[in-house]
Design a protein around this motif. Structure first.
Motif, PDB file in Angstrom:
ATOM      1  N   ASP A   1       0.801  -1.198   0.064  1.00 23.49           N
ATOM      2  CA  ASP A   1      -0.111  -0.180  -0.034  1.00 23.49           C
ATOM      3  C   ASP A   1       0.835   1.199  -0.069  1.00 23.49           C
ATOM      4  O   ASP A   1       1.845   1.183   0.656  1.00 23.49           O
ATOM      5  CB  ASP A   1      -1.018   0.089   1.072  1.00 23.49           C
ATOM      6  CG  ASP A   1      -2.049   0.994   1.358  1.00 23.49           C
ATOM      7  OD1 ASP A   1      -2.802   1.542  -0.028  1.00 23.49           O
ATOM      8  OD2 ASP A   1      -2.157   1.736   2.354  1.00 23.49           O
TER       9      ASP A   1
ATOM     10  N   PRO B   1       0.436   4.933   1.298  1.00 23.00           N
ATOM     11  CA  PRO B   1      -0.185   5.974   2.068  1.00 23.00           C
ATOM     12  C   PRO B   1       0.302   7.330   1.621  1.00 23.00           C
ATOM     13  O   PRO B   1       1.592   7.476   1.553  1.00 23.00           O
ATOM     14  CB  PRO B   1      -0.198   5.306   3.405  1.00 23.00           C
ATOM     15  CG  PRO B   1       1.075   4.702   3.435  1.00 23.00           C
ATOM     16  CD  PRO B   1       1.480   4.292   2.305  1.00 23.00           C
TER      17      PRO B   1
ATOM     18  N   SER C   1      -8.274   4.442  -1.035  1.00 26.23           N
ATOM     19  CA  SER C   1      -8.829   3.418   0.120  1.00 26.23           C
ATOM     20  C   SER C   1      -8.508   4.054   1.367  1.00 26.23           C
ATOM     21  O   SER C   1      -7.213   4.390   1.463  1.00 26.23           O
ATOM     22  CB  SER C   1      -8.683   2.258   0.025  1.00 26.23           C
ATOM     23  OG  SER C   1      -7.294   1.948  -0.046  1.00 26.23           O
TER      24      SER C   1
ATOM     25  N   SER D   1      -6.464   4.364   4.823  1.00 27.65           N
ATOM     26  CA  SER D   1      -5.203   3.703   5.233  1.00 27.65           C
ATOM     27  C   SER D   1      -4.532   4.187   6.624  1.00 27.65           C
ATOM     28  O   SER D   1      -5.177   5.407   6.823  1.00 27.65           O
ATOM     29  CB  SER D   1      -4.189   3.885   4.080  1.00 27.65           C
ATOM     30  OG  SER D   1      -2.905   3.189   4.505  1.00 27.65           O
ATOM     31  N   THR D   2      -4.035   3.762   7.394  1.00 24.60           N
ATOM     32  CA  THR D   2      -3.201   4.191   8.736  1.00 24.60           C
ATOM     33  C   THR D   2      -1.858   3.873   8.528  1.00 24.60           C
ATOM     34  O   THR D   2      -1.448   2.923   8.437  1.00 24.60           O
ATOM     35  CB  THR D   2      -4.085   3.140   9.708  1.00 24.60           C
ATOM     36  OG1 THR D   2      -5.254   3.702   9.850  1.00 24.60           O
ATOM     37  CG2 THR D   2      -3.290   3.847  11.148  1.00 24.60           C
TER      38      THR D   2
ATOM     39  N   GLY E   1      -4.797   5.460   0.797  1.00 25.60           N
ATOM     40  CA  GLY E   1      -3.659   4.952   0.005  1.00 25.60           C
ATOM     41  C   GLY E   1      -4.151   4.222  -1.177  1.00 25.60           C
ATOM     42  O   GLY E   1      -5.207   4.385  -1.665  1.00 25.60           O
TER      43      GLY E   1
ATOM     44  N   GLU F   1       3.816  -6.870   2.857  1.00 30.45           N
ATOM     45  CA  GLU F   1       2.565  -6.838   2.294  1.00 30.45           C
ATOM     46  C   GLU F   1       2.347  -7.622   0.601  1.00 30.45           C
ATOM     47  O   GLU F   1       1.510  -7.660  -0.064  1.00 30.45           O
ATOM     48  CB  GLU F   1       2.086  -5.466   2.044  1.00 30.45           C
ATOM     49  CG  GLU F   1       1.653  -4.817   3.172  1.00 30.45           C
ATOM     50  CD  GLU F   1       0.648  -3.307   3.034  1.00 30.45           C
ATOM     51  OE1 GLU F   1      -0.328  -3.200   3.117  1.00 30.45           O
ATOM     52  OE2 GLU F   1       1.681  -2.454   2.718  1.00 30.45           O
TER      53      GLU F   1
ATOM     54  N   LYS G   1      -6.394  -6.746  -4.545  1.00 31.51           N
ATOM     55  CA  LYS G   1      -6.370  -5.130  -4.504  1.00 31.51           C
ATOM     56  C   LYS G   1      -6.381  -4.766  -5.943  1.00 31.51           C
ATOM     57  O   LYS G   1      -6.547  -3.481  -5.910  1.00 31.51           O
ATOM     58  CB  LYS G   1      -5.162  -4.835  -3.778  1.00 31.51           C
ATOM     59  CG  LYS G   1      -5.034  -5.150  -2.464  1.00 31.51           C
ATOM     60  CD  LYS G   1      -5.698  -4.681  -1.375  1.00 31.51           C
ATOM     61  CE  LYS G   1      -5.516  -4.980   0.009  1.00 31.51           C
ATOM     62  NZ  LYS G   1      -6.525  -4.426   0.966  1.00 31.51           N
TER      63      LYS G   1
END
Length: 328
Positions: free
Chosen positions: A122, A124, A234, A236-237, A254, A293, A301
């Motif tokens: 991802d 971000p 989407s 994301s953190t 992200g 990931e 995804k």
């Protein structure tokens, strides 16, 4: 202390070495003598991650994979589409624009010879400012100078659209190498360094280690507005502690990244690349922690870009279903 290009290149060279791997198969005569992988600017994750997987895969399958520094996802797609490079990396938002021929950078051209190979990680979006600036949120960037990396990169593409969606006006966008953006922030030449890449971002890590900085993301309201304008984003953190001066989790948005190739790539080569990446996961993570990931399950995804048939074969063997309309 400013960040130099030489410092970041040295930092990349100091990454844990990927162990030497025995060649696992006889070279397929349909393969080219060598291939080129497009990465991105120094100071971003593509630059390091790309070197890591090029080295690992090249050793594993017995093929020389050269890396070529590019401006990032947009340019990678253009070069792969036109067969000027063999492999590339892109975020799915940029890939969606390329597939549909939308976004100013495509000039209306649909780039539909590009195929997905494997999921990466991802990306971000977040911000770094000097603490003395007093800036703590995106709305305060109105009228400020914001460095976003190369024009053709994911942040260079998306941050102007984000500012527009949020009504943040009169932002002066500055483009350049990610490492240069970090230096310019430290020298006071820009007010904010806004970027997006797999975590941790080398240039942000360096800033956190050498400057008194503040990192921030987006509010829930910001996220909702941006998703309404750009549904490919989407939530994301960014976990606290990602950088030394990041004391709490940060909410943001992200885009997932995928490795890509041209549809003309031999099926056996695409299969071998994907197999080498997924079956040497630990070595990938040693190359860059964002590769945690890089797992087969994250093929989900991708909802629009066809997988190369060679890649799809590997996932089928692992029991991971890919819709027929996403293979070709």
């Amino acid at each position: 202390m400013t960040i130099s290009r030489r410092h970041l290149l040295a930092g990349a060279a100091a990454l844990p070495a990927i162990p030497s791997l025995a060649f696992a198969q006889t070279r397929d005569p349909s393969w080219p003598a060598n291939v080129t992988l497009g990465t991105a600017s120094v100071g971003g994750t593509y630059f390091v991650y790309g070197q890591a997987w090029a080295s690992l895969v090249g050793q594993k399958i017995g093929l020389q994979i050269n890396t070529q520094q590019t401006q990032g996802p947009n340019q990678n797609i253009l070069l792969v589409q036109d067969k000027q490079i063999d492999l590339g990396m892109t975020t799915m938002g940029v890939a969606l624009q390329a597939w549909n021929g939308t976004g100013e950078w495509t000039r209306g051209r649909k780039m539909q010879d590009v195929r997905a190979l494997f999921p990466m990680y991802d990306t971000p979006f977040h911000f770094a400012v000097l603490k003395r600036s007093g800036i703590t949120n995106v709305q305060q960037l109105a009228g400020k100078r914001v460095g976003v990396g190369p024009r053709a990169g994911t942040p260079g593409t998306y941050f102007p659209l984000m500012f527009q969606a949020l009504g943040v006006q009169n932002v002066t966008i500055r483009n350049g190498q990610a490492s240069d953006m970090g230096s310019q922030l430290g020298d006071g030449l820009i007010d904010c360094f806004a970027f997006a890449a797999g975590l941790p971002i080398a240039a942000y890590t360096e800033l956190s280690n050498t400057q008194d900085v503040v990192f921030f993301g987006f509010s829930d309201a910001d996220v909702a507005k941006m998703q309404a304008a750009m549904p490919e984003l989407s939530p994301s953190t960014i976990p606290k502690g990602t950088y030394k001066q990041m004391a709490e989790d940060q909410k943001t948005v992200g885009l997932f990244n995928f490795a890509i190739a041209n549809k003309a790539t031999p099926d056996s080569l695409a299969y071998a690349i994907v197999k080498a990446v997924h079956e040497n996961h630990e070595a990938m993570v040693k190359g860059h922690s964002a590769a945690v990931e890089t797992i087969p399950q994250n093929v989900s995804k991708n909802t629009f870009l066809p997988f190369h048939p060679g890649a799809a074969r590997y996932y089928r063997e692992k029991g991971i279903a890919i819709a027929p309309n996403l293979v070709g």
